[in-house]
Structures are given as C-alpha cells and as structure tokens.
Write an enzyme that holds these catalytic residues in place. Structure first.
Site, short mmCIF file in Angstrom:
data_model
loop_
_atom_site.label_atom_id
_atom_site.label_comp_id
_atom_site.label_asym_id
_atom_site.label_seq_id
_atom_site.Cartn_x
_atom_site.Cartn_y
_atom_site.Cartn_z
N SER A 49 0.79 -1.23 0.00
CA SER A 49 0.00 0.00 0.00
C SER A 49 0.82 1.29 0.00
O SER A 49 0.24 2.37 -0.16
CB SER A 49 -0.96 0.01 1.19
OG SER A 49 -2.01 -0.90 0.98
N GLY B 32 3.37 9.48 6.86
CA GLY B 32 3.86 8.21 6.37
C GLY B 32 2.81 7.30 5.77
O GLY B 32 1.62 7.64 5.71
N HIS B 33 3.28 6.15 5.32
CA HIS B 33 2.40 5.11 4.81
C HIS B 33 3.14 3.78 4.87
O HIS B 33 4.34 3.71 4.61
CB HIS B 33 1.98 5.38 3.36
CG HIS B 33 0.60 4.89 3.04
ND1 HIS B 33 0.26 3.55 3.05
CD2 HIS B 33 -0.54 5.56 2.73
CE1 HIS B 33 -1.03 3.43 2.75
NE2 HIS B 33 -1.53 4.62 2.56
N GLY C 174 2.88 -0.63 3.95
CA GLY C 174 2.34 -1.52 2.93
C GLY C 174 2.65 -2.97 3.22
O GLY C 174 3.68 -3.28 3.84
N GLY D 295 3.92 -11.94 2.33
CA GLY D 295 5.24 -12.19 2.88
C GLY D 295 6.24 -11.07 2.68
O GLY D 295 7.45 -11.28 2.79
#
Length: 459
Positions: free
Chosen positions: A58, A296-297, A299, A303
C-alpha cells in the site's frame, strides 16, 4: 548516528525477527545512509542491496495520490468533483451514493467503500475497467463522507480516473507522471521488467516455524493502484526526499508546486484509535509521535512489508523493506522505524498501556466480525482477551493462488477511556490499535483494525 551503528542495528534486528532479507534507508542531517542485510530468497539467495526491488504493497497509494494531484495541478482533475465526471460508467447498488462520491473522498478513504472486492479481472490493459464494472455489485459500509475506512477499492477507482483522464494505462501514467521525471529507475509494476532486476520474494512461516517462499509474488493488476508497485530502498528514499522538498526533482525539474505538495500533508479527516495515524491527508497518514509530527504510509504484500515515514520539520525520512510475514517483517519494520526515530531525532514512540482484564467489558466485545475478505474473532477464556485474524475459508477454497497464512490468536487489551479502543499486545499484529463502534442503543456493531472496518456477525 554513524553508518556503522545503523548497519549493526539492522543486522541484529533482522536476525532477531527471523527475516531473510531487509533494506533500510535513512535521510538525516542532509545525508543518505543505507543498511541492507540478508538475501532475496531462502531458495535462490542473492544478497539484498540498495537496488533490490521489494513489493511495496500500500505504499503504492502514495504514487497514485501524487499522480492524481499532478493532474489537479494541470487542471485536468478537480478534487471536489464527483467521480462520475471522469468515470461516468461508475455504478454502485446505491445510485445516490455513486452519483455523489467525490475524488477527494477516494483519496482519504471516506467514500464508504469496502476494503477489497474478491474479484479477478485478469492482467490485460482492461483490468481496471473490468474491476470498476464489478463495483456495481459492491455494497457500501457507510454513507459517503461520514467516516474513514481504509479502502483498496477506492484506490483502484482512483487508478481508473487516472486512466480515463490521461488516455494511458495506469502503469504508463505513473511512469510518465512520476517515475521518469523523478528518475525512479528501480520502480515498476511490470513483472517482466522486475524479473530482469534483483528482486526479493516474500516468505511466510509454516506451522512448524520454518520459512517458505510465498508463491504469489504480488497482487492482481486491478490492485496495482493500491498496492502493486515494486521498488528499491534507494528509489524509495529518493521518493521520500521529493515529498520532503519543494516539489522539484533532484535535478531541479519542477514536478509539483510546493503548495500542492504541502496540501497532501494537511489533515482532511481525523482517525480514531488507529495505529496508522491521528488523521489522514491526501493519502498520507499523519501522526504525532512524542510531540513531533510525522507523515507516512505502510504496505503489505504476501510475505513482504514496507514502511515509509517522513518527519518534515526535521528534514528526516526512513524507509524499511522486509521479506517475511507479519511476525517477522512487520515487526522488523516497526522496530527499525522506532529505533531510527529515537537514535536520530530523540523521539520515542511508546505504546499505550492496556487496562487490567475486566470480564464484563471483555464479554461485551467477544464475537465474530467480517468484511469482504477477512474474519476477526475476538474471544475470552475468562482471564484474557484474544484476537484472531484470517482470510475467509470460502475465499481460500475458491482460489488456486497461495494466500498468506491466517494469524494465530494474539492477546488484546482494552484501553482507558470510554471510546472502546484497544491494542494488540502480542503476535504479528503487536502494537496495532483499533476501536469498537456502537449503534444508538449501545450495542457493538463493528470493530476497526488497521483502519479497516469489520461488521459484527449476528450471534
């Protein structure tokens, strides 16, 4: 803080959390520093370096949102316009909602759309168009504009807006609008291109604790706008520096006006009880940590985990990439970000302390909760609360793809106050916070985890 100290921490933490390969990049005091450790795959090992590509999950949304903002600057998109101005074929079961959802509501997850749709639309150039057509069968989780709930669906629809406005595929548009002017030469959506580079594969732990390669490397093409990019730690640090800057690429090319870049980090909607942040900007999660504002982000892929965090007032950024499931990769990224904040900036990120176990309060929240893809089970043995997270069995049975394993039960603690907030205190989701939603009569009807709403299943 020296390069040696960073490398020492990264090696020790990767070993501690059992992650095959990690890459960390830091921008501090006007300097770039990198620390890479381990291998791309336990089956076909190559050393991880600063140009190794990881699946971003993401974090890709930051590319989608920034590209959309470039189209706003060019006068080709209006953030306050209804989505149907650009995608007139957009339909939902609720016609009034479909007509009223705006572009900005997609970008800050307030459109009322569910997290994901369990649909497969192939790998052709029509994948996004076919996905949007399937949205005609997707019910809302809330009226548009009434609450934030993290939505992959919304970003796929944003990607379709980009396609319609530019006349390019989503992937071509992102390359033209961002990858090329910013010289992100180790970033791509195309598997054939990635295969010509050094790239990391995901790993998951089996029931006996051993690591195995995740056979589904990345998600389907229709999910590219919300999670399909692959990139290196060096490119991600370059991307972070762009967002810390004034809208120009490192060679001086103007990509965005400074004011529009800053607009992306202005709060648009508050978040409640979320690990992700205190508010949402345009895509970005905004959070105060120890009195310091961060942007921020994160993701996740099968795995693999990624994290990008900026501290604009300190001209600081950290990027972490890892190739193991949540009890390894997510835990490593979280530890690396916290270590960097403390050792470079003196900023300490602490989890809130849960209340002692209360059987009455515990039994009030016990139950099963679900969204389109996953189920949460909250249970008690009379002495503690646990939370278990897994993909729906019907979805596992209906696909040939190798999906991530379900997470085993972890301890959950309720937090002080009357807001129904909680924190996960053990396991792969350790540190994740969320809250319970009650209806007008006070009955719990939903739970939020990682920004996603799960509706309570009637007993």
């Amino acid at each position: 803080m020296s390069q040696e100290k960073l490398s020492e921490f990264v090696e020790l933490a990767a070993t501690r959390f059992g992650v095959p390969g990690v890459a960390v990049g830091v921008w501090a005091n006007g300097q770039e520093m990198y620390a890479c450790h381990g291998v791309t795959s336990v089956e076909n090992p190559l050393p991880v370096d600063r140009d190794t590509l990881f699946v971003l999950g993401s974090v890709t949304k930051s590319f989608t949102a920034t590209a959309l903002v470039r189209l706003v600057e060019q006068g080709r998109v209006d953030l306050d316009a209804p989505v149907r101005r650009y995608v007139p074929e957009f339909l939902l079961p609720d016609e009034q909602a479909a007509a009223g959802i705006t572009v900005s509501q997609l970008l800050n997850h307030t459109a009322g759309l569910d997290w994901r749709m369990d649909v497969e639309t192939g790998e052709g150039d029509d994948a996004l168009a076919a996905y949007v057509a399937k949205m005609a069968e997707s019910d809302l989780i809330a009226p548009p504009g009434t609450r934030a709930s993290y939505s992959q669906v919304g970003y796929s629809l944003t990607g379709r807006i980009i396609e319609k406005v530019t006349g390019l595929t989503y992937e071509q548009a992102i390359a033209s609008l961002l990858f090329e002017p910013l010289r992100l030469s180790h970033s791509s959506f195309t598997t054939n291109e990635v295969l010509t580079r050094r790239f990391a594969v995901g790993h998951n732990h089996g029931e006996d604790g051993t690591l195995s390669v995740a056979r589904q490397w990345k998600d389907s093409r229709a999910n590219n706008p919300g999670g399909g990019a692959a990139s290196s730690v060096a490119d991600q640090l370059r991307w972070a520096r762009f967002h810390l800057g004034d809208g120009r690429a490192q060679d001086g090319t103007r990509v965005l006006p400074t004011e529009l870049l800053r607009l992306m980090t202005e709060p648009t909607v508050e978040l409640r009880g979320s690990t992700l942040g205190d508010a949402l900007g345009i895509c970005w999660f905004l959070r105060d940590v120890d009195g310091v504002r961060t942007v921020g982000h994160g993701g996740s892929a099968n795995g693999q985990f990624a994290e990008l965090l900026l501290v604009p007032d300190r001209d600081f950024a950290i990027v972490t990439l890892s190739n193991a499931g949540p009890d390894g990769g997510l835990a490593f990224n979280r530890a690396a970000v916290r270590w960097a904040l403390e050792h470079y900036l003196g900023v300490v990120d602490r989890d809130p302390e849960p209340l002692p176990f209360d059987d009455t309060r515990a039994r009030d929240v016990v139950g099963s909760y679900e969204n389109d893809l996953m189920t949460l089970t909250i249970a008690t043995d009379g002495a503690a609360l646990t939370i278990e997270c897994g993909i729906k069995s019907a979805i596992r049975a209906a696909t040939d793809a190798e999906l991530p394993p379900d997470l085993p039960p972890a301890d959950l603690g309720l937090l002080p106050g009357d807001g129904g907030e909680y924190i996960v205190t053990t396991g792969g989701l350790k540190g994740q916070r969320g809250f319970f939603t009650r209806d007008e009569s006070g009955v719990i009807v939903a739970v939020d985890l990682a920004g996603r709403m799960f509706a309570r299943v009637p007993r």
